[in-house]
Structures are given as C-alpha cells and as structure tokens.
Design a protein around this motif. Structure first.
Motif, PDB file in Angstrom:
ATOM      1  N   HIS A 293       0.729  -1.195   0.250  1.00 23.76           N
ATOM      2  CA  HIS A 293      -0.034  -0.085   0.052  1.00 23.76           C
ATOM      3  C   HIS A 293       0.900   1.477   0.097  1.00 23.76           C
ATOM      4  CE1 HIS A 293      -3.465   2.641   0.845  1.00 23.76           C
ATOM      5  NE2 HIS A 293      -2.906   3.045   1.806  1.00 23.76           N
ATOM      6  N   TYR A 294       1.852   1.295   0.880  1.00 26.47           N
ATOM      7  CA  TYR A 294       2.696   2.362   0.896  1.00 26.47           C
ATOM      8  C   TYR A 294       3.738   2.579  -0.028  1.00 26.47           C
ATOM      9  CZ  TYR A 294       0.067   3.282   4.967  1.00 26.47           C
ATOM     10  OH  TYR A 294      -1.224   3.459   6.227  1.00 26.47           O
ATOM     11  N   GLY A 295       4.454   1.536  -0.355  1.00 25.60           N
ATOM     12  CA  GLY A 295       5.573   1.413  -1.279  1.00 25.60           C
ATOM     13  C   GLY A 295       5.107   1.985  -2.754  1.00 25.60           C
ATOM     14  N   ARG A 296       5.480   3.354  -2.876  1.00 32.51           N
ATOM     15  CA  ARG A 296       5.468   3.900  -4.155  1.00 32.51           C
ATOM     16  C   ARG A 296       6.568   4.764  -4.591  1.00 32.51           C
ATOM     17  NH1 ARG A 296       0.890   7.628  -2.327  1.00 32.51           N
ATOM     18  NH2 ARG A 296       1.588   7.222  -0.105  1.00 32.51           N
ATOM     19  N   PRO A 297       7.579   3.945  -5.048  1.00 29.45           N
ATOM     20  CA  PRO A 297       8.909   4.511  -5.331  1.00 29.45           C
ATOM     21  C   PRO A 297       8.960   5.538  -6.352  1.00 29.45           C
ATOM     22  CG  PRO A 297       8.773   2.228  -6.247  1.00 29.45           C
ATOM     23  CD  PRO A 297       7.690   2.431  -5.345  1.00 29.45           C
ATOM     24  N   ASP A 298       7.902   5.592  -7.282  1.00 27.90           N
ATOM     25  CA  ASP A 298       7.907   6.769  -8.126  1.00 27.90           C
ATOM     26  C   ASP A 298       7.506   8.234  -7.658  1.00 27.90           C
ATOM     27  OD1 ASP A 298       5.356   5.713  -7.836  1.00 27.90           O
ATOM     28  OD2 ASP A 298       4.462   6.626  -9.372  1.00 27.90           O
ATOM     29  N   LYS A 299       6.841   7.914  -6.285  1.00 26.85           N
ATOM     30  CA  LYS A 299       6.533   8.940  -5.295  1.00 26.85           C
ATOM     31  C   LYS A 299       7.561   9.442  -4.344  1.00 26.85           C
ATOM     32  CE  LYS A 299       2.611   9.624  -8.157  1.00 26.85           C
ATOM     33  NZ  LYS A 299       2.546  10.656  -8.702  1.00 26.85           N
ATOM     34  N   GLY A 300       8.627   8.646  -4.209  1.00 28.55           N
ATOM     35  CA  GLY A 300       9.474   8.886  -3.127  1.00 28.55           C
ATOM     36  C   GLY A 300       9.209   8.181  -1.885  1.00 28.55           C
ATOM     37  N   PHE A 301       8.097   7.259  -2.116  1.00 28.27           N
ATOM     38  CA  PHE A 301       7.713   6.274  -0.826  1.00 28.27           C
ATOM     39  C   PHE A 301       8.450   4.926  -1.133  1.00 28.27           C
ATOM     40  CE2 PHE A 301       4.757   9.524  -0.526  1.00 28.27           C
ATOM     41  CZ  PHE A 301       4.889   9.894   0.799  1.00 28.27           C
ATOM     42  N   HIS A 302       9.287   4.464  -0.288  1.00 26.10           N
ATOM     43  CA  HIS A 302       9.940   3.274  -0.609  1.00 26.10           C
ATOM     44  C   HIS A 302       9.589   2.336   0.694  1.00 26.10           C
ATOM     45  CE1 HIS A 302      12.428   4.874  -3.872  1.00 26.10           C
ATOM     46  NE2 HIS A 302      12.430   5.955  -2.886  1.00 26.10           N
ATOM     47  N   ALA A 303       9.276   0.845   0.428  1.00 25.28           N
ATOM     48  CA  ALA A 303       8.946   0.268   1.455  1.00 25.28           C
ATOM     49  C   ALA A 303       9.356  -1.411   1.240  1.00 25.28           C
ATOM     50  CB  ALA A 303       7.207  -0.102   1.459  1.00 25.28           C
ATOM     51  N   VAL A 304       9.992  -1.775   2.516  1.00 22.99           N
ATOM     52  CA  VAL A 304      10.379  -3.249   2.514  1.00 22.99           C
ATOM     53  C   VAL A 304       9.727  -3.819   3.538  1.00 22.99           C
ATOM     54  CG1 VAL A 304      12.486  -4.594   2.659  1.00 22.99           C
ATOM     55  CG2 VAL A 304      12.766  -2.378   1.455  1.00 22.99           C
ATOM     56  N   GLN A 305       9.431  -4.934   3.308  1.00 21.43           N
ATOM     57  CA  GLN A 305       8.971  -5.996   4.682  1.00 21.43           C
ATOM     58  C   GLN A 305      10.034  -6.944   4.867  1.00 21.43           C
ATOM     59  OE1 GLN A 305       5.026  -7.766   4.842  1.00 21.43           O
ATOM     60  NE2 GLN A 305       6.020  -9.562   5.362  1.00 21.43           N
ATOM     61  N   MET A 306      10.565  -7.119   6.280  1.00 21.43           N
ATOM     62  CA  MET A 306      11.494  -8.138   6.802  1.00 21.43           C
ATOM     63  C   MET A 306      10.668  -9.172   7.872  1.00 21.43           C
ATOM     64  SD  MET A 306      14.340  -9.582   6.654  1.00 21.43           S
ATOM     65  CE  MET A 306      15.735  -8.168   6.080  1.00 21.43           C
ATOM     66  N   GLU A 307      10.510 -10.245   7.371  1.00 17.04           N
ATOM     67  CA  GLU A 307       9.945 -11.534   8.046  1.00 17.04           C
ATOM     68  C   GLU A 307      11.144 -12.016   8.763  1.00 17.04           C
ATOM     69  OE1 GLU A 307       6.370 -12.578   9.689  1.00 17.04           O
ATOM     70  OE2 GLU A 307       5.973 -11.960   7.560  1.00 17.04           O
ATOM     71  N   LEU A 308      11.192 -12.057   9.884  1.00 15.60           N
ATOM     72  CA  LEU A 308      12.203 -12.994  10.649  1.00 15.60           C
ATOM     73  C   LEU A 308      11.656 -14.243  11.078  1.00 15.60           C
ATOM     74  CD1 LEU A 308      13.599 -10.237  13.008  1.00 15.60           C
ATOM     75  CD2 LEU A 308      14.660 -10.713  10.817  1.00 15.60           C
ATOM     76  N   ALA A 309      12.402 -15.116  11.146  1.00 12.76           N
ATOM     77  CA  ALA A 309      12.018 -16.502  11.429  1.00 12.76           C
ATOM     78  C   ALA A 309      12.235 -16.526  13.018  1.00 12.76           C
ATOM     79  CB  ALA A 309      12.920 -17.677  10.801  1.00 12.76           C
ATOM     80  N   GLN A 310      11.298 -16.686  13.919  1.00 10.77           N
ATOM     81  CA  GLN A 310      11.435 -16.694  15.545  1.00 10.77           C
ATOM     82  C   GLN A 310      12.559 -17.406  16.119  1.00 10.77           C
ATOM     83  OE1 GLN A 310       7.462 -16.831  16.922  1.00 10.77           O
ATOM     84  NE2 GLN A 310       6.981 -14.619  16.227  1.00 10.77           N
ATOM     85  N   SER A 311      12.985 -18.454  15.156  1.00 12.11           N
ATOM     86  CA  SER A 311      14.088 -19.365  15.658  1.00 12.11           C
ATOM     87  C   SER A 311      15.329 -18.745  15.939  1.00 12.11           C
ATOM     88  CB  SER A 311      14.267 -20.605  15.057  1.00 12.11           C
ATOM     89  OG  SER A 311      14.382 -20.282  13.492  1.00 12.11           O
ATOM     90  N   SER A 312      15.397 -17.532  15.207  1.00  9.17           N
ATOM     91  CA  SER A 312      16.497 -16.583  14.978  1.00  9.17           C
ATOM     92  C   SER A 312      16.866 -15.726  16.217  1.00  9.17           C
ATOM     93  CB  SER A 312      16.349 -15.592  13.823  1.00  9.17           C
ATOM     94  OG  SER A 312      15.569 -14.572  14.153  1.00  9.17           O
ATOM     95  N   HIS A 313      15.591 -15.749  17.040  1.00  6.71           N
ATOM     96  CA  HIS A 313      15.918 -14.622  18.478  1.00  6.71           C
ATOM     97  C   HIS A 313      15.045 -15.204  19.712  1.00  6.71           C
ATOM     98  CE1 HIS A 313      12.510 -13.316  15.786  1.00  6.71           C
ATOM     99  NE2 HIS A 313      11.840 -12.904  17.013  1.00  6.71           N
ATOM    100  N   LEU A 314      14.409 -16.168  19.487  1.00  5.94           N
ATOM    101  CA  LEU A 314      13.464 -16.783  20.687  1.00  5.94           C
ATOM    102  C   LEU A 314      14.269 -18.092  21.370  1.00  5.94           C
ATOM    103  CD1 LEU A 314       9.850 -16.717  19.655  1.00  5.94           C
ATOM    104  CD2 LEU A 314      11.076 -14.942  20.604  1.00  5.94           C
ATOM    105  N   ALA A 315      14.352 -18.332  22.633  1.00  4.73           N
ATOM    106  CA  ALA A 315      14.647 -19.403  23.199  1.00  4.73           C
ATOM    107  C   ALA A 315      13.790 -20.613  22.783  1.00  4.73           C
ATOM    108  CB  ALA A 315      14.430 -19.419  24.710  1.00  4.73           C
TER     109      ALA A 315
END
Length: 270
Positions: free
Chosen positions: A207-229
C-alpha cells in the motif's frame, strides 16, 4: 490503551510494527477460547530487537493484538495471497488452522467494521502521517515493516522458513538500489535468506511502497528461531541470539538507508 504508539525521529526511516502488540480489550478477550488466549501468533519481542538500532528512526507500533484485527491486512478483506492459505482481516484461526474463538463468538461483519474503525484505521493514519512528515523533510521516506513468524508452520508453508525473508512485492515497492542493498546485507550475515519468497510483502508494504512518489517500502519477516529461546509458550527472548541478530539488523538497516540516499540523489540528478 491507545491503539498506536509513535516515537518520532528525524531521519527518512520509519519502522512499522503492526504485530508486536498484545493488548486485547476485555470484551474481545472474553470471546477467545483457550488457544486464542495464548496469543500464539504475536511477533514476539520484535520491538525490542529493533529498539535503538539506527539513529533517527521513527517507530509506529500497534498496541493491539492481531487477533483483535490484523493491521497488515487489506481493510477490504481481500486476500494478500490468492490461492494460498492465510489468515484474514480478523483471524478465525491460528497459523496452524486452530480455531481461536469460543463457539458462536466469532466476530460478524458489524464487529469487524467496528474494529477496523477503532484499531486498524488509527494505526494506518499514524503510519501515513509519519511517512508524509519525513518525506517533507528529506524528499523521500523509507518504510521498513518489521515482522516475525514461527519457523515451522506447515499450514502456511513447507519446510523450515529462512531466517530472513525480504518482501518488496517483486521489486514494486522500492527502488532497485534499496532492494539490492537489503538482499546484499542480508546475504552477508551468512544466515538463510530469501527475497520475495513465501512472504513478499503484506498489505502495508504494498500500500505504501510507491517509489515513483518517493515512498519506498520493504518488509522483513524474521524466523522466530533466530531470536527466541523457544517457539512455544512462554516465547522468551534468547539474549545471546538477540544480540547477534541486532548487530546484523543494524547493518541491514544501514545498508538500506545508504541505498535510499543514493537513489534519491540519482533521482534529483535526473
């Protein structure tokens, strides 16, 4: 409790935190069954992982739980991933396809509309306002949408999820320089990673990622095994894992913001 908490910074970076909230109003909590009350599908401790990683970042964090309403879903209810299993605007099940509401207590259309007005809409008004604010200062804005999910969920995906899952909707939501920087910095960690795999960017990113208008968007989905006990209750944070991951996330954010500045400079030259 207010549905959204904003911490304003002065850089072009806005961190979106739609799924770290654990607040469920009592009238809604009373309708959840025992499984639902575990709040299993929270993005556990993501706000802690990103806290203070990069100077000047603005954070926009939803305080409400995704079982109240999912702030990363299209408010129209349209599916993000047609033909694939996923949860809706107000989930009826966990990511394991287990019911979360007491029998007969599932929200109807009127209740979903009420929640959209009182929770979903305020979060996105705040997010949009902060993106507009930092763009007015710098000429561009970067939304980095922060997420996590359990690493093994057969109902949603096969096998084990990579540690880092970058989503740009096949390059549509940001400048190519930013996508390449995100991928390169992630690859440099030596961890498992993928670009536009099972999670290629939710409604917020698209919805917000409109690079032609100067709005850039990236999603980062982390696997929870990377930081949870452990990826089962009580979902405690592993301090050693988190410290290592925070250093890597700081490098990724730094790389993205350098690329964003380069992309803006290139655009200005043209």
């Amino acid at each position: 409790m207010e549905p959204v908490i904003i911490n304003r910074g002065d850089s072009p970076l806005v961190l979106g935190l739609p799924h770290t909230g654990s607040h469920v109003p009592e009238d809604i909590f009373s309708k959840l069954n025992d499984e639902g009350r575990l709040l299993r599908d929270t993005d556990w401790h993501i706000d802690k992982l990103y806290d203070g990683l990069i100077d000047g970042a603005t954070t926009v964090r939803a305080t409400f739980h995704r079982y109240v309403i999912d702030a990363n879903r299209d408010p129209s209810g349209q599916s993000l991933y047609p033909g694939q299993t996923t949860t809706g605007l107000v989930p009826l099940t966990t990511f394991d396809n287990m019911p979360i509401w007491r029998e007969g207590e599932e929200p109807d259309e009127a209740e979903i509309s009420r929640r959209a007005e009182h929770f979903h809409a305020p979060y996105h008004r705040a997010l949009e306002a902060e993106l507009e604010r930092v763009k007015a200062i710098h000429g561009y804005a970067v939304l980095y949408d922060c997420h996590s999910i359990r690493s093994v969920i057969p109902w949603l995906f096969d096998g084990i999820l990579p540690d880092f899952n970058i989503g740009t909707d096949e390059g549509r939501t940001c400048d190519p320089l930013i996508e390449e920087a995100a991928y390169s910095a992630t690859k440099a960690t030596g961890r498992t990673h993928v670009l536009n795999g099972r999670f290629r960017g939710g409604w917020t990113t698209r919805h917000y990622g409109r690079p032609d208008k100067g709005f850039h968007a990236v999603q980062m989905e982390l696997a929870q095994s990377s930081h949870l006990a452990s990826e089962v209750p009580p979902f405690d944070l592993d301090g050693e894992k988190a410290d290592r991951l925070r250093r890597q996330l700081a490098d990724i954010l730094t790389g993205i913001m350098r690329a964003a500045a380069d992309a803006a400079g290139r655009a200005n030259r043209h």
